[in-house]
Design an enzyme around this catalytic site. Sequence first.
Site, PDB file in Angstrom:
ATOM      1  N   ASP A 130      -4.240  -6.498   5.347  1.00 16.32           N
ATOM      2  CA  ASP A 130      -5.193  -7.377   6.031  1.00 16.32           C
ATOM      3  C   ASP A 130      -5.105  -8.808   5.505  1.00 16.32           C
ATOM      4  O   ASP A 130      -5.467  -9.746   6.200  1.00 16.32           O
ATOM      5  CB  ASP A 130      -6.623  -6.844   5.844  1.00 16.32           C
ATOM      6  CG  ASP A 130      -6.835  -5.564   6.648  1.00 16.32           C
ATOM      7  OD1 ASP A 130      -6.293  -5.479   7.762  1.00 16.32           O
ATOM      8  OD2 ASP A 130      -7.522  -4.645   6.149  1.00 16.32           O
ATOM      9  N   LYS A 144     -13.660   0.501  15.674  1.00 15.45           N
ATOM     10  CA  LYS A 144     -12.366  -0.189  15.856  1.00 15.45           C
ATOM     11  C   LYS A 144     -11.881  -0.058  17.300  1.00 15.45           C
ATOM     12  O   LYS A 144     -11.297  -0.988  17.858  1.00 15.45           O
ATOM     13  CB  LYS A 144     -11.320   0.375  14.885  1.00 15.45           C
ATOM     14  CG  LYS A 144     -11.566  -0.075  13.450  1.00 15.45           C
ATOM     15  CD  LYS A 144     -10.616   0.562  12.454  1.00 15.45           C
ATOM     16  CE  LYS A 144     -11.017   0.153  11.033  1.00 15.45           C
ATOM     17  NZ  LYS A 144     -10.295   0.849   9.986  1.00 15.45           N
ATOM     18  N   PRO A 153      -2.707 -11.972  10.662  1.00 17.74           N
ATOM     19  CA  PRO A 153      -3.076 -11.682  12.063  1.00 17.74           C
ATOM     20  C   PRO A 153      -3.286 -10.186  12.246  1.00 17.74           C
ATOM     21  O   PRO A 153      -2.590  -9.384  11.624  1.00 17.74           O
ATOM     22  CB  PRO A 153      -1.858 -12.163  12.858  1.00 17.74           C
ATOM     23  CG  PRO A 153      -0.773 -12.425  11.882  1.00 17.74           C
ATOM     24  CD  PRO A 153      -1.373 -12.540  10.518  1.00 17.74           C
ATOM     25  N   ASP A 154      -4.253  -9.823  13.068  1.00 19.24           N
ATOM     26  CA  ASP A 154      -4.443  -8.408  13.405  1.00 19.24           C
ATOM     27  C   ASP A 154      -3.527  -8.104  14.592  1.00 19.24           C
ATOM     28  O   ASP A 154      -3.822  -8.476  15.739  1.00 19.24           O
ATOM     29  CB  ASP A 154      -5.907  -8.114  13.747  1.00 19.24           C
ATOM     30  CG  ASP A 154      -6.145  -6.622  13.865  1.00 19.24           C
ATOM     31  OD1 ASP A 154      -5.348  -5.944  14.549  1.00 19.24           O
ATOM     32  OD2 ASP A 154      -7.109  -6.117  13.267  1.00 19.24           O
ATOM     33  N   ILE A 155      -2.412  -7.447  14.302  1.00 23.38           N
ATOM     34  CA  ILE A 155      -1.357  -7.253  15.314  1.00 23.38           C
ATOM     35  C   ILE A 155      -1.893  -6.466  16.505  1.00 23.38           C
ATOM     36  O   ILE A 155      -1.697  -6.847  17.666  1.00 23.38           O
ATOM     37  CB  ILE A 155      -0.148  -6.534  14.673  1.00 23.38           C
ATOM     38  CG1 ILE A 155       0.374  -7.348  13.487  1.00 23.38           C
ATOM     39  CG2 ILE A 155       0.955  -6.300  15.693  1.00 23.38           C
ATOM     40  CD1 ILE A 155       1.329  -6.609  12.575  1.00 23.38           C
ATOM     41  N   LYS A 189       8.913 -17.091 -10.494  1.00 23.99           N
ATOM     42  CA  LYS A 189       8.163 -15.985 -11.086  1.00 23.99           C
ATOM     43  C   LYS A 189       6.982 -16.537 -11.903  1.00 23.99           C
ATOM     44  O   LYS A 189       7.177 -17.442 -12.733  1.00 23.99           O
ATOM     45  CB  LYS A 189       9.108 -15.177 -11.989  1.00 23.99           C
ATOM     46  CG  LYS A 189       8.477 -13.927 -12.532  1.00 23.99           C
ATOM     47  CD  LYS A 189       9.441 -13.177 -13.420  1.00 23.99           C
ATOM     48  CE  LYS A 189       8.696 -12.111 -14.183  1.00 23.99           C
ATOM     49  NZ  LYS A 189       9.331 -11.756 -15.412  1.00 23.99           N
ATOM     50  N   ASN A 240       0.854  -1.200   0.000  1.00 26.81           N
ATOM     51  CA  ASN A 240       0.000   0.000   0.000  1.00 26.81           C
ATOM     52  C   ASN A 240       0.886   1.245   0.000  1.00 26.81           C
ATOM     53  O   ASN A 240       2.105   1.154  -0.069  1.00 26.81           O
ATOM     54  CB  ASN A 240      -0.937  -0.017   1.211  1.00 26.81           C
ATOM     55  CG  ASN A 240      -0.159  -0.064   2.507  1.00 26.81           C
ATOM     56  OD1 ASN A 240       0.587   0.849   2.828  1.00 26.81           O
ATOM     57  ND2 ASN A 240      -0.297  -1.166   3.240  1.00 26.81           N
ATOM     58  N   LYS A 248     -11.410  -3.664  18.995  1.00 22.57           N
ATOM     59  CA  LYS A 248     -10.042  -4.074  19.319  1.00 22.57           C
ATOM     60  C   LYS A 248      -9.684  -3.762  20.770  1.00 22.57           C
ATOM     61  O   LYS A 248      -8.528  -3.931  21.179  1.00 22.57           O
ATOM     62  CB  LYS A 248      -9.047  -3.394  18.361  1.00 22.57           C
ATOM     63  CG  LYS A 248      -9.312  -3.732  16.881  1.00 22.57           C
ATOM     64  CD  LYS A 248      -8.170  -3.354  15.968  1.00 22.57           C
ATOM     65  CE  LYS A 248      -8.585  -3.500  14.508  1.00 22.57           C
ATOM     66  NZ  LYS A 248      -7.463  -3.535  13.573  1.00 22.57           N
TER      67      LYS A 248
HETATM   68  O1  PMT Z   1       2.920   6.168   6.422  1.00 24.13           O
HETATM   69  P1  PMT Z   1       2.328   7.476   5.949  1.00 24.13           P
HETATM   70  O2  PMT Z   1       2.453   7.645   4.450  1.00 24.13           O
HETATM   71  O3  PMT Z   1       2.852   8.652   6.734  1.00 24.13           O
HETATM   72  O4  PMT Z   1       0.746   7.415   6.210  1.00 24.13           O
HETATM   73  C1  PMT Z   1       0.262   7.350   7.500  1.00 24.13           C
HETATM   74  C2  PMT Z   1      -0.949   6.398   7.622  1.00 24.13           C
HETATM   75  C3  PMT Z   1      -2.101   6.951   6.820  1.00 24.13           C
HETATM   76  C4  PMT Z   1      -0.567   5.005   7.100  1.00 24.13           C
HETATM   77  C5  PMT Z   1      -1.283   6.312   9.164  1.00 24.13           C
HETATM   78  O5  PMT Z   1      -1.626   7.583   9.627  1.00 24.13           O
HETATM   79  C6  PMT Z   1      -2.421   5.339   9.413  1.00 24.13           C
HETATM   80  O6  PMT Z   1      -3.601   5.658   9.323  1.00 24.13           O
HETATM   81  N1  PMT Z   1      -2.071   4.074   9.759  1.00 24.13           N
HETATM   82  C7  PMT Z   1      -3.023   2.960   9.950  1.00 24.13           C
HETATM   83  C8  PMT Z   1      -3.446   2.442   8.623  1.00 24.13           C
HETATM   84  C9  PMT Z   1      -4.388   1.259   8.736  1.00 24.13           C
HETATM   85  O7  PMT Z   1      -3.994   0.179   8.394  1.00 24.13           O
HETATM   86  O8  PMT Z   1      -5.546   1.502   9.268  1.00 24.13           O
HETATM   87  P2  PMT Z   1      -6.718   0.399   9.464  1.00 24.13           P
HETATM   88  O9  PMT Z   1      -7.892   1.213   9.776  1.00 24.13           O
HETATM   89  O10 PMT Z   1      -6.758  -0.541   8.303  1.00 24.13           O
HETATM   90  O11 PMT Z   1      -6.241  -0.444  10.721  1.00 24.13           O
HETATM   91  C10 PMT Z   1      -6.662  -0.152  12.056  1.00 24.13           C
HETATM   92  C11 PMT Z   1      -5.536  -0.372  13.047  1.00 24.13           C
HETATM   93  O12 PMT Z   1      -5.217  -1.775  13.138  1.00 24.13           O
HETATM   94  C12 PMT Z   1      -4.242   0.324  12.701  1.00 24.13           C
HETATM   95  O13 PMT Z   1      -3.692   0.789  13.912  1.00 24.13           O
HETATM   96  C13 PMT Z   1      -3.366  -0.767  12.102  1.00 24.13           C
HETATM   97  O14 PMT Z   1      -1.973  -0.536  12.336  1.00 24.13           O
HETATM   98  C14 PMT Z   1      -3.841  -1.990  12.885  1.00 24.13           C
HETATM   99  N2  PMT Z   1      -3.742  -3.250  12.151  1.00 24.13           N
HETATM  100  C15 PMT Z   1      -4.484  -3.472  11.028  1.00 24.13           C
HETATM  101  C16 PMT Z   1      -4.431  -4.692  10.390  1.00 24.13           C
HETATM  102  C17 PMT Z   1      -3.580  -5.697  10.895  1.00 24.13           C
HETATM  103  N3  PMT Z   1      -3.468  -6.881  10.297  1.00 24.13           N
HETATM  104  N4  PMT Z   1      -2.844  -5.457  11.996  1.00 24.13           N
HETATM  105  C18 PMT Z   1      -2.906  -4.260  12.624  1.00 24.13           C
HETATM  106  O15 PMT Z   1      -2.212  -4.054  13.633  1.00 24.13           O
END
Ligand code: PMT
Length: 401
Positions: free
Chosen positions: A279, A337, A305-307, A289, A210, A341
């Site tokens: 995700d 969330k 896994p959702d860390i 390849k 991403n 979480k």
């Molecule tokens: O890196 P930059 O270019 O500066 O951009 C910053 C940002 C936009 C990436 C940052 O500000 C941000 O929003 N990060 C979280 C992005 C995200 O994955 O959001 P989410 O809504 O999908 O996830 C929710 C939370 O769960 C987040 O804290 C994420 O780190 C956590 N997560 C999600 C999925 C997963 N498998 N494990 C996680 O820990």
Amino acid sequence: MQLLGNRKILLGITGGIAAYKAAELVRLLTRAGAEVRVVMTPAAQEFVQPLTYQALSGHRVYTDLFDAEAESAMDHIELARWCDLLVVAPASADFLGKMSAGYADNLLLTLCLASKQPVAVAPAMNQQMFANPATRDNLRQLIGRGVLVWGPDEGEQACGDVGPGRMLEPAQLLNNILSQFGPGKLDGVRLLLTAGPTREPIDPVRYISNRSSGKMGYAIAEAAMKQGARVTLVSGPVFLAPPFGVELVAVESAQQMYEAVMGEVADCEIFIACAAVSDYRVAETAQHKIKKTGEVLTLQLVPNPDILAEVSALQARPFCVGFAAETENLEQYARGKLQQKNLDMIAANRVGSAGSGFEADFNQLEVYWIDGGQSIEHAGKSEVAKQLIDLIAERYTRARS
Ligand code: PMT
């Protein structure tokens, strides 16, 4: 208010074009009430005359290890004892190399060796010189011995190059000096942070990822460190140098990030999940390849896994701060969330448009907790990070008491 009233700052100036900025630093320090004495290396005097700093500090400038007049006024051991803090700004590559090797062939190097007080250096040099492994090793060695390394900044350089190597601005250096004399909001707190994207391999040359640049997470790491936290940064692949003093654990995939976080979380007190974790990952990574066939290609994806959720479900869990990246219904989705979480706080940012969120240098956050919330206005990511860390420190302290 005399923020630095009665504080004694010994300012060392080495040979570099940024020596002219040190004049502004002397002015800011004296205005803040500090008593400033200036020491210049021979190379520094090629750039600026000692008289400039003498006029600004109101004291004679020390230049020579064997200066009989200076020796009678205050010898170098006495000068090293006199100060509350020794700051070398600008600190050239040459000076840092000699300092890390323990040289004492000029007055300033001798003072660095002789001082029992904290020593800070503000590196300033060409970006290529800063990137050179010799310079990085020297800085690492100095950090290991407790020397504070402030900066450098990134940007356009006097030689026309662009990159990290500029001395921090005098106002920023003043802030760092001030923070030496006041308690940090997170002094000694162990803080674990994820940042950047993850890469989920499809085959040996392709991956799903991403647009996260890591800028937001790295700015948070720096802001937390400035408040005295001991920061471990688990980062996906980005093009940023970690702030000095932050412990970096570099990973690629979500699974690696998960394992790194679980390996570090045991004695951490605050966990901030800023990474944009994929995700899903590809169910089976191809060994070789994948060849183009002209047929439709279907990839099967399985959840990662959702860390954040896993950390927050731990029995001995740290104070957990999540991020929410949303294109719509910011509050509703972010609060969802927060609850699902089981988080202490969540910082929601609007993504999908230029000017904030992914990749941008700026951001704007809506921060929520169970019975409240606060906005952080649109600003540079460093400023947003600083305000977020202030807010986290406040709520973390409240939760502990
Ligand atoms: O890196 P930059 O270019 O500066 O951009 C910053 C940002 C936009 C990436 C940052 O500000 C941000 O929003 N990060 C979280 C992005 C995200 O994955 O959001 P989410 O809504 O999908 O996830 C929710 C939370 O769960 C987040 O804290 C994420 O780190 C956590 N997560 C999600 C999925 C997963 N498998 N494990 C996680 O820990």
